[in-house]
Design a protein around this motif. Structure first.
Motif, PDB file in Angstrom:
ATOM      1  N   LYS A 262       0.831  -1.209   0.000  1.00  0.00           N
ATOM      2  CA  LYS A 262       0.000   0.000   0.000  1.00  0.00           C
ATOM      3  C   LYS A 262       0.858   1.248   0.000  1.00  0.00           C
ATOM      4  N   ALA A 263       1.965   1.232   0.734  1.00  0.00           N
ATOM      5  CA  ALA A 263       2.870   2.383   0.728  1.00  0.00           C
ATOM      6  C   ALA A 263       3.398   2.631  -0.681  1.00  0.00           C
ATOM      7  N   THR A 329      11.799   6.123   3.893  1.00  0.00           N
ATOM      8  CA  THR A 329      12.513   5.935   5.162  1.00  0.00           C
ATOM      9  C   THR A 329      12.212   7.021   6.186  1.00  0.00           C
ATOM     10  N   THR A 330      12.054   8.268   5.730  1.00  0.00           N
ATOM     11  CA  THR A 330      11.856   9.382   6.657  1.00  0.00           C
ATOM     12  C   THR A 330      10.382   9.575   7.016  1.00  0.00           C
ATOM     13  N   ALA A 331       9.522   9.601   5.997  1.00  0.00           N
ATOM     14  CA  ALA A 331       8.104   9.858   6.254  1.00  0.00           C
ATOM     15  C   ALA A 331       7.385   8.623   6.782  1.00  0.00           C
ATOM     16  N   PHE A 332       7.654   7.462   6.186  1.00  0.00           N
ATOM     17  CA  PHE A 332       6.948   6.242   6.573  1.00  0.00           C
ATOM     18  C   PHE A 332       7.676   5.469   7.665  1.00  0.00           C
ATOM     19  N   ALA A 339      10.452  -1.338  -0.116  1.00  0.00           N
ATOM     20  CA  ALA A 339       9.412  -1.098  -1.128  1.00  0.00           C
ATOM     21  C   ALA A 339       9.892  -0.213  -2.280  1.00  0.00           C
ATOM     22  N   TYR A 340      11.177   0.188  -2.274  1.00  0.00           N
ATOM     23  CA  TYR A 340      11.658   1.165  -3.270  1.00  0.00           C
ATOM     24  C   TYR A 340      11.402   0.718  -4.704  1.00  0.00           C
ATOM     25  N   TRP A 341      11.881  -0.451  -5.067  1.00  0.00           N
ATOM     26  CA  TRP A 341      11.747  -0.883  -6.460  1.00  0.00           C
ATOM     27  C   TRP A 341      10.305  -1.240  -6.813  1.00  0.00           C
ATOM     28  N   ILE A 342       9.506  -1.564  -5.817  1.00  0.00           N
ATOM     29  CA  ILE A 342       8.077  -1.767  -6.064  1.00  0.00           C
ATOM     30  C   ILE A 342       7.450  -0.440  -6.491  1.00  0.00           C
TER      31      ILE A 342
END
Length: 429
Positions: A262-263, A329-332, A339-342
């Motif tokens: 979801k993120a 990394t900072t907000a979530f 989840a970066y490459w997703i």
């Protein structure tokens, strides 16, 4: 085209603001809750959206087409009759969808494992469907070029939810409390928008609905019910693929994986914000072009505008290559870094979606709703086929390939059948 850009710009600004607000809401929830608890909320929301999308037959796309035609060829009586018919469809199917969501909740709990502690809260959240009745309202606002008003709804709802989320976070509220607060905030915002929009449309002439003849207006609209059923069934299938991956991931990989997905989808949705405004803003001019026999012009209008927003989507994706790690990394939180490459893969899928953003109103105006349904059905077959084939060996990465498969089918099949129909219509005397 200048008028389209003006309407599109208003909607994009509203959608962009809403996208950022949604990210802020998710960031607050991610900071306030454990990953698994957030995942349960995400699964409940996905379940409600799937039922809502499949059964809550909002009339906006069909009604926009017929109301635009009535503005060109008929008069205010038919316009009011169509609007009244749309309101009956919107509110009637919303009630039906809510009842089904409540009745099927025990089965959903067995499939996705909400847990006994969540059942009553999930049941309460199902009631939000009753306030998602914007079809006729939005169709009327489109036809009177009130696109700024349309863009207010999601921004108002998200702002209300954001404020309520901050209160829950500061007071260290539970996950269940957060879900109920989201329900109340969205419901109140939706109801306020419905009341305000009805007053706006009354000033535009859509008044005295009690005496409007809905049956006569429907009879004067060719294939009204057929298009209503096909279009809403088709959009239900589209929602099924948009939210179904969250449910599949939650059932097979767990609640934490659903939260990660979801993120990623929330960030990728920033690219997709260019598409829905084009869909809305182009529906009236496309319907009007076709109504006066300028089919070739309508096709060129739809194609150029879709490719234009797809180019903007590519630029946005390139920008997010740099910004995504910071947001994750900072907000979530650091646990969202995988989840970066997703995110990037889903953004590329959104670019493919943008390449066909004007297809729905174009196909509706050309009266090829059956082919539109076929397009979405084929896309869903490709989507879930790829998802179930790859989720075991690839995990969350499978969702990227599933979305790419769906959007490729959407763009290739949709434009090929639309081009053929437009070419045939242009050669007719």
């Amino acid at each position: 085209m200048q008028k389209l850009l003006g309407a599109w710009g208003k909607l994009v600004s509203g959608n962009a603001a809403n996208g950022l607000l949604q990210l802020a809401i998710f960031a607050i929830a991610a900071q306030a809750l454990e990953l698994a608890a957030l995942g349960v909320i995400i699964l409940i929301q996905a379940y409600v959206r799937v039922v809502d999308g499949l059964l809550n037959f909002q009339s906006v796309n069909v009604l926009t087409n017929f109301m635009a035609d009535a503005q060109e060829k008929a008069g205010p009586d038919r316009l009011r009759g169509l609007f009244k018919a749309g309101l009956f469809v919107d509110f009637g199917t919303a009630v039906f969808a809510t009842l089904v969501a409540l009745l099927c909740l025990p089965l959903a709990d067995q499939l996705f494992g909400f847990g006994e502690d969540w059942l009553w809260f999930a049941a309460a959240y199902c009631l939000v469907i009753l306030t998602r009745t914007f079809g006729a309202i939005e169709a009327g606002l489109r036809c009177f070029d009130r696109f700024g008003a349309i863009s207010l709804r999601p921004v108002t709802a998200s702002s209300t939810i954001l404020f309520a989320s901050l209160i829950v976070w500061v007071t260290s509220g539970t996950a269940q409390t957060l879900l109920i607060v989201w329900l109340c905030a969205e419901a109140l915002a939706n109801i306020a928008f419905l009341i305000w929009s009805m007053l706006t449309l009354r000033r535009e002439g859509l008044a005295q609905l009690k005496g409007a003849n809905a049956n006569e207006a429907i009879q004067g609209s060719r294939n009204f019910w057929q298009m209503m059923w096909q279009t809403n069934f088709t959009y239900g299938l589209r929602i099924f693929s948009q939210e179904g991956d969250v449910l599949v991931v939650g059932a097979l990989l767990g609640e934490a994986a659903a939260a990660l997905l979801k993120a990623a989808k929330n960030l990728a949705a920033l690219i997709g914000q260019f598409g829905a405004p084009l869909h809305r803003a182009s529906s009236v001019p496309i319907a009007r072009f076709v109504a006066v026999g300028e089919t070739g012009r309508a096709f060129g209008f739809a194609l150029k505008s879709s490719l234009g927003v797809a180019a903007l989507g590519l630029i946005g994706t390139a920008t997010m290559l740099v910004l995504t790690p910071f947001v994750l990394t900072t907000a979530f939180g650091p646990e969202f870094e995988p989840a970066y490459w997703i995110v990037i893969g889903l953004m590329l899928a959104k670019v493919l979606y943008l390449a066909g953003a004007a297809l729905p109103p174009m196909m509706l105006a050309l009266d090829i709703a059956k082919q539109f349904t076929t397009m979405i059905l084929l896309g869903n077959i490709a989507f879930f086929g790829v998802l179930f084939a790859l989720i075991s060996p690839l995990g969350l990465v499978a969702t990227v390939f599933a979305h790419l498969a769906f959007e490729a089918v959407w763009a290739i099949y949709g434009w090929s059948v639309t081009a053929g129909k437009a070419r045939k219509a242009a050669t007719l005397p």
